[in-house]
Scaffold this active site. Structure first.
Site, PDB file in Angstrom:
ATOM      1  N   CYS A   1      -4.206  -1.225  -1.923  1.00 35.87           N
ATOM      2  CA  CYS A   1      -4.356   0.221  -2.063  1.00 35.87           C
ATOM      3  C   CYS A   1      -5.214   0.459  -3.294  1.00 35.87           C
ATOM      4  CB  CYS A   1      -2.985   0.866  -2.245  1.00 35.87           C
ATOM      5  SG  CYS A   1      -3.051   2.628  -2.600  1.00 35.87           S
TER       6      CYS A   1
ATOM      7  N   GLU B   1      -6.247   9.160   9.887  1.00 33.40           N
ATOM      8  CA  GLU B   1      -4.893   9.024  10.451  1.00 33.40           C
ATOM      9  C   GLU B   1      -4.776   9.813  11.759  1.00 33.40           C
ATOM     10  OE1 GLU B   1      -1.729   9.360   7.623  1.00 33.40           O
ATOM     11  OE2 GLU B   1      -2.488   7.647   6.490  1.00 33.40           O
TER      12      GLU B   1
ATOM     13  N   CYS C   1     -11.314   2.908  -0.299  1.00 35.32           N
ATOM     14  CA  CYS C   1      -9.997   3.337   0.191  1.00 35.32           C
ATOM     15  C   CYS C   1      -9.723   2.482   1.418  1.00 35.32           C
ATOM     16  CB  CYS C   1     -10.024   4.818   0.555  1.00 35.32           C
ATOM     17  SG  CYS C   1      -8.538   5.372   1.401  1.00 35.32           S
TER      18      CYS C   1
ATOM     19  N   HIS D   1      -8.288   3.002   4.052  1.00 29.35           N
ATOM     20  CA  HIS D   1      -8.422   3.659   5.359  1.00 29.35           C
ATOM     21  C   HIS D   1      -9.852   3.560   5.900  1.00 29.35           C
ATOM     22  CE1 HIS D   1      -4.562   5.449   4.530  1.00 29.35           C
ATOM     23  NE2 HIS D   1      -4.604   6.226   5.596  1.00 29.35           N
TER      24      HIS D   1
ATOM     25  N   ASP E   1       0.866  -1.185   0.000  1.00 28.46           N
ATOM     26  CA  ASP E   1       0.000   0.000   0.000  1.00 28.46           C
ATOM     27  C   ASP E   1       0.897   1.226   0.000  1.00 28.46           C
ATOM     28  OD1 ASP E   1      -2.331   1.667   0.443  1.00 28.46           O
ATOM     29  OD2 ASP E   1      -1.739   1.808   2.539  1.00 28.46           O
ATOM     30  N   SER E   2       0.286   2.377  -0.212  1.00 29.95           N
ATOM     31  CA  SER E   2       1.028   3.630  -0.168  1.00 29.95           C
ATOM     32  C   SER E   2       1.467   3.985   1.261  1.00 29.95           C
ATOM     33  CB  SER E   2       0.157   4.750  -0.724  1.00 29.95           C
ATOM     34  OG  SER E   2      -1.066   4.802  -0.016  1.00 29.95           O
TER      35      SER E   2
HETATM   36  N1  DGL Z   1      -4.472   3.584   0.808  1.00 28.41           N
HETATM   37  C1  DGL Z   1      -4.879   4.481  -0.241  1.00 28.41           C
HETATM   38  C2  DGL Z   1      -6.089   3.906  -0.996  1.00 28.41           C
HETATM   39  O1  DGL Z   1      -6.629   2.854  -0.679  1.00 28.41           O
HETATM   40  C3  DGL Z   1      -5.204   5.855   0.279  1.00 28.41           C
HETATM   41  C4  DGL Z   1      -4.030   6.646   0.783  1.00 28.41           C
HETATM   42  C5  DGL Z   1      -3.277   7.409  -0.290  1.00 28.41           C
HETATM   43  O2  DGL Z   1      -3.807   8.395  -0.817  1.00 28.41           O
HETATM   44  O3  DGL Z   1      -2.161   7.023  -0.580  1.00 28.41           O
HETATM   45  O4  DGL Z   1      -6.513   4.528  -1.955  1.00 28.41           O
END
Ligand code: DGL
Length: 268
Positions: A75, A155, A187, A189, A12-13
């Protein structure tokens, strides 16, 4: 090494993909996992396709060096714009991504064919969910809403906070006006605010792509005879490109367990 004993590679990012790791540890408690979170370069959700492809290539190369048996794109942003690139790099290795798994679950859940998606701006602009749903069931309609404020709010740990509720009340009305009966949390998150989302979207089925992705991984491993036959405690290794302030606290909130075996590694 026997293929089935190898780890699952998840990336993931940043920290968001840890919700997928959490779902994987619950669904597949004997699988070894290697995670990479690009915490030095997060967020990806506002970056260009070229940059995301380049970063994803570096991550996949790193995970392939870790000798994994399957890749999970945990991600939505990466899956939306660099999914094909990742699959090309992976060759014959199976690749599961949150968008495919989420689209499968949404098509199964909807009764009226109206599906909503909330996601980052890049994921929304890519139309990846609309394409994935159309490939599965062309009669379904997808309406999307970019929610750029949700990642920083989550976050911050404001999971049950008035600011989060008010933010949702700004973002959700256009989707609710379209009479959606299913909402994809597009997403990684967002599963953390699922209780709040459920309160703000009563009567609507929520598709949490962390659990649907874990289920898809379980199916593919079983189908390819790659389930780890060992029933000893699995090995979890977490790699990140930076350990920013409060990372441990935030990461453990996403993972719902202590974040051990954490290592920092620079890419690129
Ligand atoms: N984890 C990323 C997603 O699922 C969101 C966070 C980011 O913008 O890098 O899109």
């Amino acid at each position: 090494m026997n293929e089935a004993h190898k780890a699952i590679g998840v990336f993931d990012s940043g920290v968001g993909g840890l919700t997928v790791v959490r779902a994987l540890t619950e669904r597949l408690p004997y699988e070894n996992i290697v995670y990479f979170g690009d915490t030095a370069r997060v967020p990806y959700g506002v970056k260009s396709r070229n940059t995301i492809e380049q970063f994803s290539t570096q991550i996949v190369q790193f995970l392939l060096e870790q000798n994994v048996k399957l890749l999970v794109i945990a991600c939505n942003t990466i899956a939306a714009v660099a999914g094909n690139k990742v699959r090309a790099l992976a060759g014959v290795m199976p690749v599961i991504d949150v968008i495919g798994a989420g689209a499968d679950a949404a098509v199964r859940a909807t009764k009226n064919g109206q599906i909503g998606v909330i996601a980052t701006t890049t994921t929304t602009n890519s139309n990846a969910y609309a394409r994935a749903v159309a490939e599965r069931k062309s009669s379904c309609r997808v309406v999307s809403q970019a929610c750029p404020l949700l990642v920083p709010i989550i976050e911050e740990g404001w999971l049950d906070h008035q600011v989060t509720r008010l933010t949702l009340r700004e973002y959700l009305p256009p989707l609710l006006a379209e009479h959606i009966d299913t909402l994809i949390l597009g997403c990684t998150h967002y599963p953390l605010i699922k209780p709040l989302l459920a309160e703000e979207t009563r009567g609507i089925a929520l598709v949490d792509s962390s659990t649907t992705t874990a289920a898809a991984v379980a199916d593919v491993l079983a189908e390819k005879d790659l389930l780890n036959p060992q029933t000893t405690a699995p090995d979890y290794r977490f790699f990140v490109s930076d350990i920013p302030l409060r990372f441990q606290t935030i990461g453990e909130r996403f993972l719902n367990r202590p974040l051990e075996q954490l290592e920092m590694i620079g890419l690129g």
